[in-house]
Design an enzyme around this catalytic site. Structure first.
Site, mmCIF file in Angstrom:
data_model
loop_
_atom_site.group_PDB
_atom_site.id
_atom_site.type_symbol
_atom_site.label_atom_id
_atom_site.label_comp_id
_atom_site.label_asym_id
_atom_site.label_seq_id
_atom_site.Cartn_x
_atom_site.Cartn_y
_atom_site.Cartn_z
ATOM 1 C CB THR A 26 -14.835 -6.281 -39.833
ATOM 2 O OG1 THR A 26 -15.543 -6.529 -41.046
ATOM 3 C CG2 THR A 26 -13.894 -7.434 -39.547
ATOM 4 C CB ALA A 27 -19.582 -8.920 -40.029
ATOM 5 N N PRO A 59 11.097 -0.255 8.933
ATOM 6 C CG PRO A 59 10.344 -1.625 10.674
ATOM 7 C CD PRO A 59 10.013 -0.387 9.928
ATOM 8 N NE ARG A 60 9.793 -6.639 8.266
ATOM 9 C CZ ARG A 60 9.730 -6.338 9.562
ATOM 10 N NH1 ARG A 60 10.831 -6.300 10.288
ATOM 11 N NH2 ARG A 60 8.559 -6.074 10.128
ATOM 12 C CB VAL A 72 -0.920 0.011 1.247
ATOM 13 C CG1 VAL A 72 -1.782 1.261 1.257
ATOM 14 C CG2 VAL A 72 -1.796 -1.234 1.264
ATOM 15 N N PRO A 91 -20.514 -5.019 -35.350
ATOM 16 C CG PRO A 91 -19.809 -7.073 -34.538
ATOM 17 C CD PRO A 91 -19.447 -5.630 -34.554
ATOM 18 N N GLY A 139 -24.725 -12.149 -35.902
ATOM 19 C CA GLY A 139 -23.659 -12.386 -34.929
ATOM 20 C C GLY A 139 -23.524 -11.260 -33.918
ATOM 21 C CG MET A 195 -22.828 -8.694 -48.434
ATOM 22 S SD MET A 195 -22.346 -7.335 -49.521
ATOM 23 C CE MET A 195 -20.593 -7.275 -49.288
ATOM 24 C CG ASP A 219 -25.960 1.353 -43.773
ATOM 25 O OD1 ASP A 219 -25.811 0.491 -42.899
ATOM 26 O OD2 ASP A 219 -25.021 1.914 -44.375
ATOM 27 C CE LYS A 272 -25.094 1.848 -49.555
ATOM 28 N NZ LYS A 272 -23.859 1.667 -48.838
HETATM 29 N N1 SAH Z 1 -18.727 -3.190 -43.313
HETATM 30 C C1 SAH Z 1 -19.330 -4.378 -42.775
HETATM 31 C C2 SAH Z 1 -19.737 -5.345 -43.842
HETATM 32 C C3 SAH Z 1 -20.780 -4.844 -44.785
HETATM 33 S S1 SAH Z 1 -21.286 -6.061 -45.934
HETATM 34 C C4 SAH Z 1 -18.369 -5.047 -41.803
HETATM 35 O O1 SAH Z 1 -17.196 -4.677 -41.728
HETATM 36 O O2 SAH Z 1 -18.803 -5.932 -41.098
HETATM 37 C C5 SAH Z 1 -22.701 -6.742 -45.168
HETATM 38 C C6 SAH Z 1 -22.450 -8.166 -44.762
HETATM 39 O O3 SAH Z 1 -21.731 -8.208 -43.547
HETATM 40 C C7 SAH Z 1 -23.680 -8.941 -44.490
HETATM 41 O O4 SAH Z 1 -24.266 -9.423 -45.670
HETATM 42 C C8 SAH Z 1 -23.145 -10.062 -43.638
HETATM 43 O O5 SAH Z 1 -22.516 -11.031 -44.445
HETATM 44 C C9 SAH Z 1 -22.087 -9.373 -42.849
HETATM 45 N N2 SAH Z 1 -22.554 -8.979 -41.512
HETATM 46 C C10 SAH Z 1 -22.629 -7.740 -41.006
HETATM 47 N N3 SAH Z 1 -23.064 -7.759 -39.742
HETATM 48 C C11 SAH Z 1 -23.256 -9.052 -39.434
HETATM 49 C C12 SAH Z 1 -23.692 -9.726 -38.265
HETATM 50 N N4 SAH Z 1 -24.013 -9.091 -37.133
HETATM 51 N N5 SAH Z 1 -23.766 -11.076 -38.290
HETATM 52 C C13 SAH Z 1 -23.438 -11.745 -39.405
HETATM 53 N N6 SAH Z 1 -23.009 -11.169 -40.527
HETATM 54 C C14 SAH Z 1 -22.925 -9.835 -40.549
#
Ligand code: SAH
Length: 487
Positions: A343-344, A54-55, A34, A237, A424, A395, A260, A282
């Protein structure tokens, strides 16, 4: 007189003061862990520290040997207090601690006794440090844990660059005083600095540009104009907890938000309440706005001086057309910054218990899109066929059958593990874990709703051991691979 709730409020006992200890003698009584932490705090602000004990624990012993602190290898004596401007008692002997406190108070010497607020004339706050900026939280010893908790929250709220901002403001204070003699106007000027584009430039690592803007503003005697800018932000994601601190900060300051279909509603919810929110669609079927219209809208809003947040699912630079959107901005000379997101592929893999690479199974990972153009799946099949790699297909649901078929036709074994992860990282996540030969049929049997990610490769096997995320509809008596989600 009626009792008001306020009457029960305890009095604020402590006045926070910031103590310049550079070169000042401080005494720490006690040599354990401490004490070592307190010594570290004192050394950190340039104090000269003497430890009476002392120590010593190993760390303090080392610091004494290195000459970082002075050690009095003996029990506490009143003489140790001479020359001290601050004393900390951190022994495990209650009597010694009380004695140190009593002697210091008699001498009007500030004293802190660890964990004994009633024996302290000063206490240390939980500190958030962005030198020279410092935030200290105190509960006057009432609930140190609460102070630490709050400190952690503040940590995540204060960008690291606040310290740089403070230093920049310090450097330009004399110039500001000279150029803007009126105190009220000067305050307004600095307010605009800390809320506006100069500050944002610093936070996004463009300190030189920020400084230039500040100097120009002072030289031309105008406050920096509200400059439109664009934040291209990856929202991850789906799980809001996976946002970066920077993403969240920009989400809470943007004037307009363009998002989007891929951005999960709980994430949009975290944007500033009064920000204008524009859904730009989109979806596969329903394009709310074309890419060109989106680009134009972003430019128009930024030109009006707005801070525009372009919020994307996952990472904006991975199959996100982020590059195209900022290309327009670059051409138009509009300031922008890009914030990466999870990313996903990465999010789905983690939440499904499937490592994308593994020393034994996969030395590389390929991100591809299964998006078909005129019914054709245009992929570099030779690259896909490489051994010891993981393929992450974005996709790819529509093309799943064709994709698996083509890989098998080219010689990828039928039993190659393959999984599809739907939504996911969200509570609706479902994972269908199968093989290259069987995955299309398995997926066809169930209703799969977008977005979904396909992972192919030996690493998918690891899921049987590494799955950790509890999916909403997973029951103990059924396999996670076959559970149904009722919408
Ligand atoms: N920019 C995004 C990807 C866009 S393309 C990224 O970096 O994740 C869109 C695709 O991403 C979807 O068709 C699907 O394949 C994937 N994706 C995005 N979110 C997802 C999720 N929560 N679970 C599974 N696949 C996902």
């Amino acid at each position: 007189m009626t009792e008001t709730p306020e009457a029960d409020q305890p009095m604020q006992r402590m006045l926070p003061l910031f103590f310049d200890l550079r070169g000042q003698s401080c005494v720490v009584v006690g040599g354990g862990g401490v004490a070592a932490r307190k010594v570290a705090s004192l050394l950190n602000v340039g104090a000269h520290v003497t430890v009476a004990a002392p120590r010593l624990c190993a760390q303090l012993e080392q610091q004494a040997a290195d000459g970082v602190l002075r050690h009095r290898r003996e029990n506490f004596r009143p003489a140790h207090l001479e020359e001290a401007v601050l004393v900390i008692a951190a022994t495990n002997d209650e009597q010694v601690n009380a004695e140190v406190s009593r002697l210091c108070r008699a001498r009007r010497l500030p004293v802190n006794v660890v964990d004994r607020p009633e024996l302290c004339s000063v206490t240390m706050g939980s500190i958030v440090s962005r030198p020279p900026l410092c935030v200290a939280v105190s509960t006057a010893g009432a609930a140190p844990l609460l102070a630490r908790h709050l400190r952690q929250r503040l940590e995540s709220m204060l960008p690291a660059a606040y310290g740089r901002l403070a230093m920049l403001m310090q450097r330009y204070r004399p110039m500001a005083r000279e150029r803007i003699p009126d105190a009220t106007l000067r305050r307004r000027f600095w307010e605009q600095v800390v809320e506006g584009p100069i500050c944002e430039l610093l936070f996004s690592g463009r300190g030189q540009e920020g400084e230039k803007l500040l100097r120009e503003a002072l030289e031309t005697d105008t406050t920096p104009p509200a400059r439109g800018e664009v934040y291209l932000v990856g929202g991850g994601p789906g799980d809001p907890d996976l946002l970066t601190l920077r993403a969240l900060r920009l989400m809470q300051q943007a004037d307009a938000v363009l998002y989007d279909r891929l951005v999960a509603p709980p994430i949009v919810e975290l944007c500033r309440r009064d920000a204008e929110r524009v859904y730009v669609g989109k979806g596969r079927e329903r394009h709310a706005l074309s890419q060109r219209e989106i680009n134009e809208l972003i430019v128009r809003l930024a030109r009006k001086g707005q801070r525009v947040l372009r919020l994307k699912g996952g990472d904006p630079f991975i199959f996100g057309r982020g590059g195209e959107e900022i290309d327009t901005l670059a051409q138009e000379g509009i300031s922008f910054q890009v914030v990466p997101g999870i990313t996903a592929a990465s999010g789905c893999a983690s939440y499904a218990g499937i490592p994308l690479t593994h020393r034994d199974y996969a030395h590389s990972c390929l991100f591809v899109t299964g998006h078909m153009k005129d019914g054709v799946l245009d992929l570099n099949w030779d690259a896909l066929m490489q051994p010891r790699q993981t393929i992450a297909v974005y996709m790819g649901v529509m093309a799943l059958e064709r994709l698996c078929g083509e890989l098998r036709r080219r010689g990828m074994p039928n039993e190659t593990p393959a999984a599809l992860i739907q939504q996911g990282t969200t509570r609706n996540q479902r994972v269908f874990s199968s093989t290259l030969a069987d995955l299309p049929a398995e997926v066809a049997r169930h209703e799969v709703s977008p977005p979904s990610m396909i992972l192919i490769g030996e690493v998918v096997r690891l899921r049987s051991r590494l799955a950790w995320f509890q999916e909403k509809n997973t029951r103990k008596d059924s396999q996670p691979t076959t559970t149904r989600t009722t919408p």
